[in-house]
Design a protein around this motif. Structure first.
Motif, PDB file in Angstrom:
ATOM      1  N   GLY A 253      -1.294  36.334 -12.477  1.00 23.21           N
ATOM      2  CA  GLY A 253      -0.511  36.727 -11.309  1.00 23.21           C
ATOM      3  C   GLY A 253      -0.554  38.192 -10.954  1.00 23.21           C
ATOM      4  O   GLY A 253       0.189  38.638 -10.075  1.00 23.21           O
ATOM      5  N   ASN A 254      -1.438  38.970 -11.585  1.00 25.73           N
ATOM      6  CA  ASN A 254      -1.474  40.417 -11.348  1.00 25.73           C
ATOM      7  C   ASN A 254      -2.093  40.711  -9.983  1.00 25.73           C
ATOM      8  O   ASN A 254      -3.276  40.419  -9.760  1.00 25.73           O
ATOM      9  N   PRO A 255      -1.360  41.317  -9.054  1.00 25.64           N
ATOM     10  CA  PRO A 255      -1.923  41.605  -7.735  1.00 25.64           C
ATOM     11  C   PRO A 255      -3.048  42.629  -7.756  1.00 25.64           C
ATOM     12  O   PRO A 255      -3.817  42.732  -6.798  1.00 25.64           O
ATOM     13  N   ALA A 256      -3.170  43.380  -8.865  1.00 26.23           N
ATOM     14  CA  ALA A 256      -4.235  44.375  -8.978  1.00 26.23           C
ATOM     15  C   ALA A 256      -5.548  43.784  -9.481  1.00 26.23           C
ATOM     16  O   ALA A 256      -6.567  44.483  -9.519  1.00 26.23           O
ATOM     17  N   PHE A 257      -5.543  42.498  -9.847  1.00 21.32           N
ATOM     18  CA  PHE A 257      -6.757  41.882 -10.397  1.00 21.32           C
ATOM     19  C   PHE A 257      -7.950  42.055  -9.469  1.00 21.32           C
ATOM     20  O   PHE A 257      -9.060  42.333  -9.892  1.00 21.32           O
ATOM     21  N   TRP A 258      -7.706  41.890  -8.161  1.00 15.52           N
ATOM     22  CA  TRP A 258      -8.790  41.933  -7.180  1.00 15.52           C
ATOM     23  C   TRP A 258      -9.006  43.326  -6.577  1.00 15.52           C
ATOM     24  O   TRP A 258      -9.828  43.471  -5.667  1.00 15.52           O
ATOM     25  N   ARG A 259      -8.298  44.332  -7.031  1.00 16.30           N
ATOM     26  CA  ARG A 259      -8.300  45.615  -6.330  1.00 16.30           C
ATOM     27  C   ARG A 259      -9.703  46.213  -6.190  1.00 16.30           C
ATOM     28  O   ARG A 259     -10.110  46.616  -5.096  1.00 16.30           O
ATOM     29  N   ALA A 260     -10.463  46.295  -7.283  1.00 18.93           N
ATOM     30  CA  ALA A 260     -11.775  46.939  -7.214  1.00 18.93           C
ATOM     31  C   ALA A 260     -12.711  46.185  -6.281  1.00 18.93           C
ATOM     32  O   ALA A 260     -13.398  46.786  -5.444  1.00 18.93           O
ATOM     33  N   ALA A 261     -12.767  44.862  -6.400  1.00 19.01           N
ATOM     34  CA  ALA A 261     -13.637  44.075  -5.531  1.00 19.01           C
ATOM     35  C   ALA A 261     -13.176  44.152  -4.082  1.00 19.01           C
ATOM     36  O   ALA A 261     -13.993  44.263  -3.157  1.00 19.01           O
ATOM     37  N   SER A 262     -11.874  44.118  -3.888  1.00 15.03           N
ATOM     38  CA  SER A 262     -11.326  44.213  -2.533  1.00 15.03           C
ATOM     39  C   SER A 262     -11.731  45.518  -1.865  1.00 15.03           C
ATOM     40  O   SER A 262     -12.168  45.532  -0.705  1.00 15.03           O
ATOM     41  N   ASP A 263     -11.607  46.610  -2.591  1.00 18.94           N
ATOM     42  CA  ASP A 263     -11.959  47.916  -2.039  1.00 18.94           C
ATOM     43  C   ASP A 263     -13.445  48.009  -1.713  1.00 18.94           C
ATOM     44  O   ASP A 263     -13.844  48.780  -0.829  1.00 18.94           O
ATOM     45  N   ALA A 264     -14.275  47.242  -2.428  1.00 20.23           N
ATOM     46  CA  ALA A 264     -15.722  47.339  -2.257  1.00 20.23           C
ATOM     47  C   ALA A 264     -16.271  46.406  -1.178  1.00 20.23           C
ATOM     48  O   ALA A 264     -17.448  46.519  -0.828  1.00 20.23           O
TER      49      ALA A 264
END
Length: 227
Positions: free
Chosen positions: A18-29
């Protein structure tokens, strides 16, 4: 083949943690000028939606109900593991604005026990006793409904994932009318983090292209990593 509408919102759904930061790197890219929405599941200590206080989700449908309000404009659901079941349910229930679907290392709501995946539930629930018990109990069989999902679907799998082996992605590819499967060498269950640049590059190409072909094609393996 018609060109799919470009999404104006990308909705990234995490797995069971449930961590909302899980996708952060891919999302930013992801190279697309679209709004990013990264909800977290309520047991992570965040509200998945303004009307869902922490720790109130009692079943999968509660998570779906937290996602569908974000689907009020051209959007793409991008989901990993358990989040993929939420994404498929949301796609089936509210498809009018869904432009693309991206599923990563997930059952997608179809039975996979016969494919002999590693069952994460016993160890996870034993080491995380505060997590809601319904997560380990719920089983879905959305197989009959998947043929109705005409949205272009991208399936991303790692070849080193015991929890969701490549055979699971191949099954989903055979059931979704417009799905293409890509297998990332060395990717495990967390490939959306460990292979974030390659995952983002695949997502970018998927969103900018006209969509997956209307019939399944063999999985593409050994993709070159993103630059």
């Amino acid at each position: 083949m018609s060109t799919a509408t470009a999404p104006t919102r990308l909705i990234f759904l995490p797995g069971v943690g449930g961590n909302p930061a899980f996708w952060r790197a891919a999302s930013d890219a992801v190279a697309l000028p679209a709004e990013r929405v990264l909800p977290g599941w309520p047991w992570f200590g965040v509200a998945a939606a303004a009307d869902m206080p922490a720790h109130t989700a009692g079943c999968m449908q509660d998570l779906v109900d937290a996602v569908t309000p974000h689907m009020d404009q051209p959007c793409t659901l991008i989901a990993q593991s358990m989040g993929g079941v939420v994404a498929v349910l949301a796609a089936l229930q509210r498809s009018e604005h869904l432009t693309h679907l991206v599923l990563v290392a997930t059952s997608g709501g179809v039975p996979i026990d016969d494919l002999h995946p590693h069952d994460w539930r016993p160890d996870f629930m034993r080491t995380n006793p505060a997590f809601p018990a319904w997560m380990a109990r719920e089983r879905w069989d959305l197989t009959p409904q998947l043929a109705s999902l005409r949205t272009p679907a991208l399936l991303l799998w790692g070849d080193a994932d015991p929890i969701s082996p490549v055979a699971v992605g191949e099954r989903l590819q055979s059931l979704l009318p417009r799905a293409q499967l890509h297998v990332l060498p060395g990717g495990a269950h967390d490939l959306a983090q460990t292979h974030a640049a390659s995952v983002a590059a695949h997502i970018t190409r998927h969103l900018l292209a006209g969509g997956a072909p209307p019939s399944p094609t063999p999985p593409l393996r050994g993709d070159a990593p993103a630059a």
